[in-house]
Motif scaffolding. Structure first.
Motif, mmCIF file in Angstrom:
data_model
loop_
_atom_site.group_PDB
_atom_site.id
_atom_site.type_symbol
_atom_site.label_atom_id
_atom_site.label_comp_id
_atom_site.label_asym_id
_atom_site.label_seq_id
_atom_site.Cartn_x
_atom_site.Cartn_y
_atom_site.Cartn_z
ATOM 1 N N SER A 170 0.808 -1.216 0.000
ATOM 2 C CA SER A 170 0.000 0.000 0.000
ATOM 3 C C SER A 170 0.844 1.271 0.000
ATOM 4 O O SER A 170 0.314 2.374 0.075
ATOM 5 N N ASN A 178 -3.091 6.382 -0.987
ATOM 6 C CA ASN A 178 -4.177 7.359 -0.905
ATOM 7 C C ASN A 178 -3.691 8.778 -1.182
ATOM 8 O O ASN A 178 -4.495 9.675 -1.398
ATOM 9 N N ARG A 189 -6.322 6.092 -8.993
ATOM 10 C CA ARG A 189 -7.280 5.272 -8.236
ATOM 11 C C ARG A 189 -6.659 3.898 -8.043
ATOM 12 O O ARG A 189 -6.939 2.963 -8.769
ATOM 13 N N THR A 190 -5.787 3.818 -7.062
ATOM 14 C CA THR A 190 -5.039 2.580 -6.842
ATOM 15 C C THR A 190 -5.832 1.640 -5.969
ATOM 16 O O THR A 190 -6.695 2.041 -5.194
ATOM 17 N N GLN A 191 -5.511 0.374 -6.137
ATOM 18 C CA GLN A 191 -6.057 -0.623 -5.231
ATOM 19 C C GLN A 191 -4.889 -1.356 -4.631
ATOM 20 O O GLN A 191 -3.880 -1.576 -5.306
ATOM 21 N N SER A 192 -5.036 -1.722 -3.381
ATOM 22 C CA SER A 192 -3.954 -2.409 -2.694
ATOM 23 C C SER A 192 -3.441 -3.561 -3.563
ATOM 24 O O SER A 192 -4.209 -4.387 -4.021
#
Lengths: 223, 247
Positions: A75, A92, A97-100
């Motif tokens: 993350s 964040n 728009r990242t995702q873990s």
């Protein structure tokens, strides 16, 4: 005409009649202040600072820095900002728009970012952010570096020095507070810009530098 | 204070084997920024001693268990090259060099503002290329110059010097023969401005009076050595300014 500013060594007594001692000084007796660096004395407003000739970058909140991604976690990115301590960029705080787990898609090891120091604590852990105007991933271009204490000289009064180099060499330049400099343009122009930056670095402690850089740039371009 | 011998270390004119007076230092030359890779570096020639010092850091301390949450740790490594002495020295750390590394680290920790760098380490590599008595204080003197040129905040510069006893007389800055055949050797590291002692060791015997005399001699010599340190640091910048001043 070039003249040197006063050079001091660690432990030298400072003349506090010139200004209130601030950065690079320590209390070394009753109402006495000494230099903690090998550097030059700089008096501005009512303050007296000792600016070291070299040394690492110490993060401060709000500084805009150039960092190199060295590790990608689930993350966070771990970023090297040319300081004794590496810094963290949380997903964040990135514009994507990242995702873990899919952080590698956006920034991989070796990529450079222009980021802002968001917060830091007593044990010098720090976090940076990409969420502000002008902050981004730096794509293409070359990276060069100067000691962090010389950055104000590279930028010049109100950006005069860096703007002059930009205009003369037709390059895009981003200067990080931490001493890393990103330069983009044609290879020849980038080389000229790097030479000019190195000259500013070597002669940062002399006065009348802007004029000399101007003639140096003309000479390099063969005018 | 190796072997007792009948070698005369002081002649009838009161001069020593290399022609120095009792309070005279060997010639000292210091150069800074000799290594490009290091954050700071210095090279010192002190009599026959030739020593190279490289400083890296501050950087995060590894292995992690050595980190101190309050301050930086200084890791000095004193190392003698195999060819630095007459008879080949077996390379690698030995009892003597581990001890010297420790006392130098502690001496430098008193000058550097270590509390500004929690969790960090500062590496100081002291490589003795040629040894000729007094390498620990020559290394210490050069190390503090290298630290200053690396832009590390310090309270003061550390200056090292020795005094000793030869032929029953107290003299400054022992040479190789004097060290080997003398009766005592007293290396000291001192903060140049405040005069605080940060390193002191003694080999051989001195009476209280002799010790006081030796200390006095060292304190006097510190000023001269400190001046050489300052010249070495400032020299490059002043000459550049003079060169530019002509334009």
């Amino acid at each position: 005409m070039a003249e040197t500013k006063q050079i001091v060594m660690p432990g030298d007594l400072l003349d506090t009649s010139q200004g209130k001692p601030r950065n690079g000084t320590y209390k070394c007796g009753e109402n006495e202040f000494c230099s903690s660096y090998f550097g030059i004395v700089q008096v501005s407003d009512q303050f007296l600072d000792v600016v070291p000739f070299s040394g690492p970058y110490y993060p401060r909140r709000g500084d805009k820095v150039i960092g190199k991604v060295i590790e990608v976690g689930p993350s966070m990115w771990i970023v090297d900002i040319n300081s004794p301590y590496s810094t963290l960029l949380h997903m964040n705080d990135s514009p994507w728009r990242t995702q873990s787990g899919d952080l590698k898609k956006y920034l991989g090891p070796g990529d450079y970012v222009y980021a802002k120091v968001m917060s830091l604590n007593e044990i010098k852990e720090s976090w940076i952010t990409l969420k502000d105007v002008g902050l981004r991933k730096l794509e293409g271009g070359h990276i060069t570096s100067v000691p962090a204490p010389k950055v104000p000289r590279i930028i010049g009064k109100g950006g005069s020095m860096v703007n002059m180099i930009k205009d003369a060499t037709e390059t895009r330049i981003v200067v990080g507070q931490n001493g890393l400099i990103w330069i983009d343009g044609t290879p020849e122009n980038v080389m000229i810009a790097i030479k000019a930056v190195k000259m500013v670095e070597n002669e940062a402690h002399t006065t009348g530098l802007t004029d000399r850089i101007q003639s140096y740039l003309k000479e390099l371009k063969g005018e | 204070m190796g072997t007792a011998s009948d070698i005369k270390l002081i002649d009838e004119n009161g001069l020593r084997v290399d022609g120095r007076s009792p309070t005279e230092l060997r010639p000292i030359k210091i150069e800074t920024d000799v290594l490009d890779r290091a954050d700071g570096s210095a090279y010192i020639e002190w009599g026959g001693n030739k020593i190279m010092v490289a400083v890296y850091g501050p950087r995060e301390a590894y292995p992690k268990h050595t980190q101190d949450i309050e301050k930086a740790i200084i890791k000095a490594r004193y190392n003698m090259a195999a060819f630095s002495v007459d008879e080949r020295k077996r390379p690698g750390p030995d009892r003597r060099s581990v001890e010297i590394s420790k006392v130098i680290s502690e001496a430098l920790s008193n000058a550097v503002m270590v509390e500004q760098f929690p969790r960090a380490q500062i590496d100081v590599f002291i490589e003795v290329l040629q040894a000729d008595a007094g390498t620990r204080i020559a290394g210490l003197t050069a190390a503090s110059v290298a630290l200053a040129s690396a832009g590390i905040p310090m309270r003061d510069l550390v200056v090292g010097c020795t005094a000793g006893k030869i032929d029953g007389q107290i003299v400054l800055d022992l040479g190789k023969e004097e060290d080997n055949f003398g009766q005592a050797d007293l290396p000291m590291g001192i903060l140049s401005k405040s005069g605080k002692v940060v390193l002191m060791q003694m080999d051989g015997d001195l009476s209280v009076e002799e010790f006081d005399k030796a200390t006095e001699m060292i304190l006097d010599a510190i000023k001269r050595i400190n001046e050489i340190q300052r010249q070495a640091l400032a020299g490059k910048f002043i000459s550049l300014a003079l060169e530019r001043g002509g334009e």
